[in-house]
Motif scaffolding. Structure first.
Motif, PDB file in Angstrom:
ATOM      1  N   GLU A  70       0.815  -1.219   0.000  1.00  0.00           N
ATOM      2  CA  GLU A  70       0.000   0.000   0.000  1.00  0.00           C
ATOM      3  C   GLU A  70       0.848   1.269   0.000  1.00  0.00           C
ATOM      4  OE1 GLU A  70      -3.265  -0.060  -0.449  1.00  0.00           O
ATOM      5  OE2 GLU A  70      -3.135  -2.238  -0.527  1.00  0.00           O
ATOM      6  N   ASN A  71       1.938   1.287   0.766  1.00  0.00           N
ATOM      7  CA  ASN A  71       2.783   2.471   0.881  1.00  0.00           C
ATOM      8  C   ASN A  71       3.543   2.686  -0.438  1.00  0.00           C
ATOM      9  OD1 ASN A  71       4.698   4.407   1.458  1.00  0.00           O
ATOM     10  ND2 ASN A  71       5.221   3.562   3.450  1.00  0.00           N
ATOM     11  N   ALA A 119       7.467   2.464  -0.129  1.00  0.00           N
ATOM     12  CA  ALA A 119       7.902   1.086   0.081  1.00  0.00           C
ATOM     13  C   ALA A 119       7.725   0.272  -1.195  1.00  0.00           C
ATOM     14  CB  ALA A 119       7.108   0.464   1.224  1.00  0.00           C
ATOM     15  N   ARG A 120       6.665   0.556  -1.940  1.00  0.00           N
ATOM     16  CA  ARG A 120       6.419  -0.154  -3.204  1.00  0.00           C
ATOM     17  C   ARG A 120       7.525   0.152  -4.212  1.00  0.00           C
ATOM     18  NH1 ARG A 120       1.177   0.851  -3.821  1.00  0.00           N
ATOM     19  NH2 ARG A 120       1.552   2.910  -4.682  1.00  0.00           N
TER      20      ARG A 120
END
Length: 197
Positions: free
Chosen positions: A17-18, A21-22
């Motif tokens: 989701e972030n 981070a993705r």
């Protein structure tokens, strides 16, 4: 002995989701996929192409012998041209070494940048260095910076001296003994005789 960590855990295959981070996960896994593709091409002599689009839409590709030749072969369904030389892993290995050297150079430059930024943004950093420098050795930009700094210091010092003189003249700061008269502070502060100014 008791374990201090949980060890290597299995990652659930679900969307991250972030966004930050993705992106980080994409960059790391893309590098791993491209490395595996290079190993496959060297070990097995496979002609292959890997194409990936980042979450932000930027395209990345890896191909051996080249992206264009593999795509052209795939799209046209022509038979592969005969090879006149055996597949050599030396170009891929030399590119890997070059990538490692460039990564080390990039990290060294990042450390150098951080050190330079720390030197520039520390309080009185460049001005203090200029005060210690030989004026004859300074160039025009350094001299201009030094001149502005000295003018600023002079103005600050004059302002502080004026503030202290004003505070000294305030009646709340002057204590007078019973029966004694307060000294004339204006004459005392600005007396031209006896101080050699």
């Amino acid at each position: 002995m008791k374990k201090t960590s949980r060890g290597r855990q299995r990652i659930a295959m679900e969307a991250i989701e972030n966004a930050a981070a993705r992106q980080v996960c994409f960059s790391k896994r893309r590098a791993g996929v491209f490395k595996k593709a290079a190993e496959l091409s060297v070990l097995c002599g496979a002609e292959l192409d890997v194409l990936a689009f980042s979450p932000s839409g930027k395209p990345f590709s890896f191909g051996y012998p080249s992206v264009d030749s593999v795509f052209a072969r795939f799209l046209s369904a022509w038979p592969a041209p005969p090879r006149h030389r055996p597949l050599a892993g030396a170009p891929v290995q030399s590119l890997g070494r070059e990538e490692s050297q460039l990564a080390e150079l990039l990290e060294a430059e990042r450390r150098r940048k951080a050190a330079l930024e720390a030197a520039i943004f520390r309080p009185w950093g460049t001005v203090a260095d200029l005060l210690d420098a030989d004026v004859e050795a300074l160039g025009m930009p350094e001299l201009s910076l030094l001149q502005r700094a000295l003018k600023w210091v002079r103005a600050e010092a004059a302002g502080r001296a004026e503030q202290l003189a004003f505070e000294a003249l305030q009646p709340s700061n002057v204590t007078v003994n019973e029966g004694a008269t307060a000294p004339n502070l204006l004459e005392f502060c600005y007396a031209p005789q006896g101080y050699g100014f």
